[in-house]
Design a protein around this motif. Structure first.
Motif, short mmCIF file in Angstrom:
data_model
loop_
_atom_site.label_atom_id
_atom_site.label_comp_id
_atom_site.label_asym_id
_atom_site.label_seq_id
_atom_site.Cartn_x
_atom_site.Cartn_y
_atom_site.Cartn_z
N VAL A 314 0.94 -1.12 0.18
CA VAL A 314 -0.08 0.04 0.09
C VAL A 314 0.75 1.32 -0.09
O VAL A 314 0.52 2.29 -0.65
N SER A 315 1.78 1.39 0.80
CA SER A 315 2.73 2.53 0.67
C SER A 315 3.85 2.64 -0.38
O SER A 315 4.55 3.39 -0.57
N ASP A 316 3.84 1.34 -1.27
CA ASP A 316 4.68 1.34 -2.20
C ASP A 316 6.18 1.42 -1.84
O ASP A 316 6.81 2.40 -2.34
N THR A 317 6.62 0.83 -0.65
CA THR A 317 7.99 0.90 -0.18
C THR A 317 8.05 -0.44 0.01
O THR A 317 7.40 -1.41 -0.31
N ARG A 318 9.32 -0.91 0.52
CA ARG A 318 9.70 -2.15 1.06
C ARG A 318 10.37 -1.88 2.39
O ARG A 318 11.43 -2.53 2.89
N ALA A 319 9.70 -0.98 3.36
CA ALA A 319 10.28 -0.78 4.58
C ALA A 319 10.17 -1.95 5.54
O ALA A 319 11.01 -2.06 6.73
N VAL A 320 9.21 -2.80 5.49
CA VAL A 320 9.06 -3.95 6.33
C VAL A 320 9.82 -5.02 5.70
O VAL A 320 9.58 -5.74 4.62
N PRO A 321 10.89 -5.67 6.59
CA PRO A 321 11.41 -6.69 6.13
C PRO A 321 10.59 -7.97 6.53
O PRO A 321 9.82 -8.23 7.44
#
Length: 384
Positions: A314-321
């Motif tokens: 949803v955030s278009d990130t990969r912040a969560v491993p």
């Protein structure tokens, strides 16, 4: 105006109840019939039969009741045709719901059909959307990137918001009460362990999560592990954690769960919607998940995205491993947890991604049930 609604799981029951409340607010003379649970009953639904008959997961649970479910599909479709509603609204549970929609459409080709919660075609099996379009006219999506996928398959679709966006979030007072009630000092780090709510996933993940938290304790010896669970797997959780070196505080009560989320500094969680609960509570997380070997192989072949964590998507990130399949191992997961504790930049990146996620899911806007109701009314009044 008359609607026939079908929910087959507790989460669908909650969505259905909110939708019913929204429809009644916008169209006070509306009538409801169909299948639902306690939440929908509280909104006035007299369920055709107990929703619990449909709350089955996995092929080995479904097979012994296959004949009974086939009868229920035929019975439900027959009732839909007999009642002649303005629309059939099916809520998640596609294996049952879409079979009912197909059977009812076969008998009444002009029946309007609406499905609430789009299938996860962004992750795997994109052909499901085309198959669904054969019997569904309109989709109520709870993730903001889903409408184009449904529209490409030939259905109309509105993003109506995710329930997490308006769910109440416990605050600092709840966190303080939780800590005080369980003798956890304010300075002690609280780490949530969330291995899932089904017996199979708990059985696979809990041993690895236990090893991970044992590794993490070498780095944070004073930490307190809290394991929120549900009644259906609580006995299994207690048995499996009895010999852990890191003894978790196990909580079942929903109020205690809310307090635990408010008090938490970090979480190790199974993949699923729990990542959105953690995002709403701004709890940095590491995701781990695995399946039975055959399922792992099949999903690995079909998976269409490089991440399955909803916060990342949803955030278009990969912040969560995330550590999936064979990568779901204690060493890498413990290292990722340590980094979140020690690296302010990694922690802040997750906080930003979580805030963006909840905003994109509808925080601060109209309640999802009311948005869904507006979408339903537009779908049934606009020409095809």
């Amino acid at each position: 105006m008359k609607f026939f609604l079908i929910a087959g799981e507790p989460s669908g029951d909650q969505l259905g109840a909110a939708l019913m409340a929204g429809l009644r607010e916008l169209a006070p003379d509306v009538e409801f019939m169909g299948i639902g649970g306690q939440a929908m009953a509280a909104q006035g639904l007299d369920s055709l039969f107990p929703m619990a008959e449909l709350s089955l997961m996995g092929i080995w649970e479904v097979l012994p009741k296959y004949r009974h479910l086939k009868r229920r599909i035929a019975e439900t479709a027959g009732r839909v045709v007999a009642e002649s509603p303005d629309a059939l609204i099916t809520i998640d549970s596609p294996d049952f719901c879409l079979r009912v929609a197909r059977a009812a459409r076969d008998q009444r080709p002009g029946l309007r059909t609406i499905h609430y919660v789009a299938p996860s075609v962004w992750a795997w099996r994109p052909g499901r959307a085309l198959k669904m379009a054969e019997v569904v006219d309109h989709v109520l999506a709870i993730l903001p990137f889903e409408p184009p996928l449904m529209q490409a398959a030939g259905m109309t679709c509105d993003f109506v918001g995710h329930p997490i966006a308006t769910a109440p979030v416990a605050g600092p007072d709840h966190a303080a009460l939780f800590r005080a009630g369980h003798g956890i000092a304010p300075e002690v780090p609280v780490v949530l362990c969330l291995p899932g709510s089904r017996g199979g996933e708990v059985g696979r993940l809990l041993p690895r999560f236990g090893e991970t938290l044992t590794d993490l304790r070498h780095h944070v010896p004073e930490m307190q592990v809290v394991l929120p669970t549900v009644t259906g797997v609580a006995a299994q959780v207690r048995q499996m954690t009895a010999a852990w070196r890191v003894r978790p505080l196990i909580v079942e009560d929903p109020d205690a769960r809310r307090g635990a989320f408010a008090a938490a500094d970090l979480a190790l969680a199974a993949s699923g919607t729990v990542s959105l609960d953690l995002a709403a509570n701004r709890v940095p997380m590491v995701i781990g998940y695995d399946m039975a070997p055959l399922s792992r192989m099949l999903v690995g072949m079909l998976l269409k995205t490089d991440t399955v964590t909803l916060v990342n998507l949803v955030s278009d990130t990969r912040a969560v491993p995330e550590f999936l399949g064979r990568d779901c191992r204690s060493g890498p997961m413990a290292e990722a947890l340590r980094r979140l504790l020690d690296d302010p930049a990694a922690r802040q990146a997750q906080m930003d991604a979580m805030d963006l996620t909840v905003d994109r899911l509808g925080r601060g806007g109209e309640a999802p049930g009311l948005r869904a109701a507006r979408s339903v009314l537009r779908a049934v009044t606009e020409p095809r």
